[in-house]
Design a protein around this motif. Structure first.
Motif, short mmCIF file in Angstrom:
data_model
loop_
_atom_site.label_atom_id
_atom_site.label_comp_id
_atom_site.label_asym_id
_atom_site.label_seq_id
_atom_site.Cartn_x
_atom_site.Cartn_y
_atom_site.Cartn_z
N PRO A 146 -9.23 -2.74 -3.06
CA PRO A 146 -9.46 -2.44 -1.64
C PRO A 146 -10.19 -1.10 -1.44
CG PRO A 146 -7.17 -3.07 -2.04
CD PRO A 146 -7.79 -2.80 -3.38
N VAL A 147 -11.36 -1.15 -0.84
CA VAL A 147 -12.14 0.06 -0.55
C VAL A 147 -12.60 0.01 0.91
CG1 VAL A 147 -14.12 1.47 -1.18
CG2 VAL A 147 -12.98 0.10 -2.93
N ILE A 148 -12.40 1.14 1.61
CA ILE A 148 -12.86 1.28 2.99
C ILE A 148 -13.82 2.46 3.05
CG2 ILE A 148 -12.21 1.66 5.39
CD1 ILE A 148 -11.12 -0.95 4.25
N GLY A 149 -14.96 2.27 3.73
CA GLY A 149 -15.94 3.33 3.85
C GLY A 149 -15.90 4.00 5.21
N ILE A 150 -16.06 5.31 5.21
CA ILE A 150 -16.22 6.09 6.44
C ILE A 150 -17.63 6.67 6.43
CG2 ILE A 150 -15.46 8.10 7.76
CD1 ILE A 150 -12.68 7.75 6.65
N ILE B 11 -2.74 4.21 -7.66
CA ILE B 11 -3.48 4.17 -6.39
C ILE B 11 -3.78 2.71 -6.04
CG2 ILE B 11 -5.65 4.80 -5.26
CD1 ILE B 11 -5.63 7.36 -6.95
N ASP B 12 -3.41 2.32 -4.82
CA ASP B 12 -3.54 0.93 -4.37
C ASP B 12 -4.77 0.67 -3.53
OD1 ASP B 12 -0.90 0.30 -5.44
OD2 ASP B 12 -0.10 1.41 -3.72
N GLY B 13 -5.37 1.70 -2.97
CA GLY B 13 -6.54 1.53 -2.10
C GLY B 13 -7.33 2.83 -2.07
N LEU B 14 -8.58 2.72 -1.63
CA LEU B 14 -9.50 3.85 -1.69
C LEU B 14 -10.25 4.00 -0.38
CD1 LEU B 14 -10.58 5.91 -3.84
CD2 LEU B 14 -12.37 4.23 -4.35
N VAL B 15 -10.36 5.24 0.09
CA VAL B 15 -11.20 5.58 1.25
C VAL B 15 -12.33 6.46 0.75
CG1 VAL B 15 -11.34 6.75 3.47
CG2 VAL B 15 -9.28 5.43 2.89
N VAL B 16 -13.57 6.03 0.98
CA VAL B 16 -14.73 6.81 0.53
C VAL B 16 -15.51 7.26 1.77
CG1 VAL B 16 -14.85 5.60 -1.66
CG2 VAL B 16 -16.21 4.78 0.24
N ILE B 17 -15.90 8.52 1.77
CA ILE B 17 -16.63 9.12 2.90
C ILE B 17 -18.02 9.50 2.41
CG2 ILE B 17 -16.60 10.89 4.68
CD1 ILE B 17 -13.58 11.28 4.03
N GLY B 18 -19.05 8.90 3.00
CA GLY B 18 -20.41 9.20 2.55
C GLY B 18 -21.43 8.31 3.21
N MET C 110 0.86 -1.19 0.00
CA MET C 110 0.00 0.00 0.00
C MET C 110 0.90 1.24 0.00
SD MET C 110 -3.29 0.63 -0.13
CE MET C 110 -3.88 -1.01 0.27
N LYS C 111 1.18 1.74 -1.20
CA LYS C 111 2.08 2.88 -1.33
C LYS C 111 1.35 4.20 -1.60
CE LYS C 111 5.89 0.04 -3.03
NZ LYS C 111 6.82 -0.21 -4.16
N LYS C 112 0.16 4.10 -2.19
CA LYS C 112 -0.60 5.33 -2.49
C LYS C 112 -2.08 5.02 -2.36
CE LYS C 112 0.62 8.02 -5.97
NZ LYS C 112 0.72 8.64 -7.33
N ILE C 113 -2.81 5.93 -1.68
CA ILE C 113 -4.25 5.75 -1.51
C ILE C 113 -4.99 6.98 -2.02
CG2 ILE C 113 -3.96 4.24 0.49
CD1 ILE C 113 -4.87 6.59 2.26
N GLY C 114 -6.25 6.77 -2.39
CA GLY C 114 -7.11 7.86 -2.79
C GLY C 114 -8.20 8.08 -1.76
N VAL C 115 -8.68 9.31 -1.64
CA VAL C 115 -9.76 9.62 -0.71
C VAL C 115 -10.76 10.52 -1.42
CG1 VAL C 115 -8.45 11.56 0.28
CG2 VAL C 115 -10.36 10.56 1.57
#
Length: 323
Positions: A119-123, A94-101, A1-6
């Motif tokens: 890989p996606v994680i939700g907030i 981008i290796d992983g994603l954080v989504v807020i909603g 996991m070197k780069k993530i998107g949000v």
């Protein structure tokens, strides 16, 4: 996991910026690059990315709204749109994603994650507090305080003129804002989607609580209430009981804005850090939430589909202690 998107998607909620800040600062602390994706899933499809670092999120903790902007995306609902979004993410590294909603955001995230094994994680960021698996969602506490302040002010004029006010609050198909604000503000009646109230029952409540006292009454109406539109309910009451001095206030998007409360700032900070931790421990397709003060991981499908129950104890409380 070197780069993530949000990204932030769907309706804005106070505290989203605090969550973005926490994600970025935690990632930087772990020597991970961060890319901000503008305007939600539209930004994924259009490749609208900006690099972010610790300084990028300075001063935003107290700000409402979202610096990454938000939008609903029809194109992301299509397989072609999601394919374009995936190619853009891979091109950016981008290796992983954080989504807020909220639930719409999580639905898109879950579909995308499964389609591309990404890989996606939700907030949970929604004022409605309607996501299963977390005691609180980001923005809910701030919205509650905004509603309480507005209702308290309306109560002043209602009392001065002995008026009956119908006040509509947000929440779509969930009555959490209406119920808790109703307790906090001493509403005489609360109409919720989760508890069907007939028109005859409403008239009976008003006969007991408003007609008898002739002072003031507040009826809080969740926007998804099944009895009908707030203005139509009030109009019918006014026509059948011309002796009532009926007024209507729809609080609307007032509830979405403003500086987040301490509760929302702390919650957003905790969940932002937890989301990055989840990616680093190879979790995917989960929402990070908080239950009894502890961080939990809930499958996105469960957070979306399972019904979050309202507090029946508070319903009884209103019946007992309202005026």
């Amino acid at each position: 996991m070197k780069k993530i998107g949000v990204l932030t998607s769907g309706g804005d909620a106070p505290g989203m910026n605090a969550a973005i800040r926490a994600v970025v600062r935690k990632a930087v602390h772990e020597n991970i690059e961060v890319v901000g994706i503008l305007k939600g899933y539209n930004g994924m499809v259009n490749g609208d990315f900006i690099p972010m670092e610790a300084a990028s999120v300075s001063g935003i903790l107290k700000e409402g709204g979202t610096i990454l902007k938000s939008a609903r995306s029809d194109v992301f609902r299509t397989p072609e749109g999601r394919a374009t979004a995936y190619e853009n993410l891979k091109r950016e590294g981008i290796d992983g994603l954080v989504v807020i909603g909220g639930d719409g955001t999580f639905t898109g995230a879950s579909i995308f994650g499964h389609e591309y094994d990404f890989p996606v994680i939700g907030i949970p960021g929604t004022i409605d507090n309607d996501l299963f698996g977390t005691d609180l969602t980001i923005g809910y506490d701030t919205a509650l305080n905004t509603v309480a302040e507005a209702v308290d002010k309306i109560r002043d004029t209602a009392t001065s003129h002995s008026r009956l006010f119908f006040i509509e609050v947000m929440g779509r198909d969930a009555g959490f804002i209406a119920l808790n604000a109703g307790v906090a503000c001493g509403a005489e009646v609360v109409l919720l989607p989760e508890k069907r109230t007939s028109f005859d029952e409403l008239k009976e409540f008003l006969q007991k609580k408003y007609s008898y006292s002739k002072s003031s009454s507040i009826v809080l109406v969740a926007e998804g209430e099944k009895l009908g539109k707030t203005i139509d309910i009030a109009d019918r009451i006014g026509k059948e009981h011309p002796e009532y001095d009926v007024r209507v206030t729809i609080l609307g998007h007032l509830q979405r804005g403003g500086s987040p409360t301490v509760t929302d700032r702390v919650l957003a900070s905790e969940l932002g850090v937890a989301a990055v931790d989840a990616l680093l421990t190879n979790k995917r397709d989960v929402m990070v939430g908080i239950v009894n003060g502890e961080i939990v991981h809930v499958p996105l499908s469960q957070a979306i589909k399972d019904e979050k129950p309202i507090n029946s104890r508070l319903l009884n409380l209103i019946n007992v202690i309202s005026g």
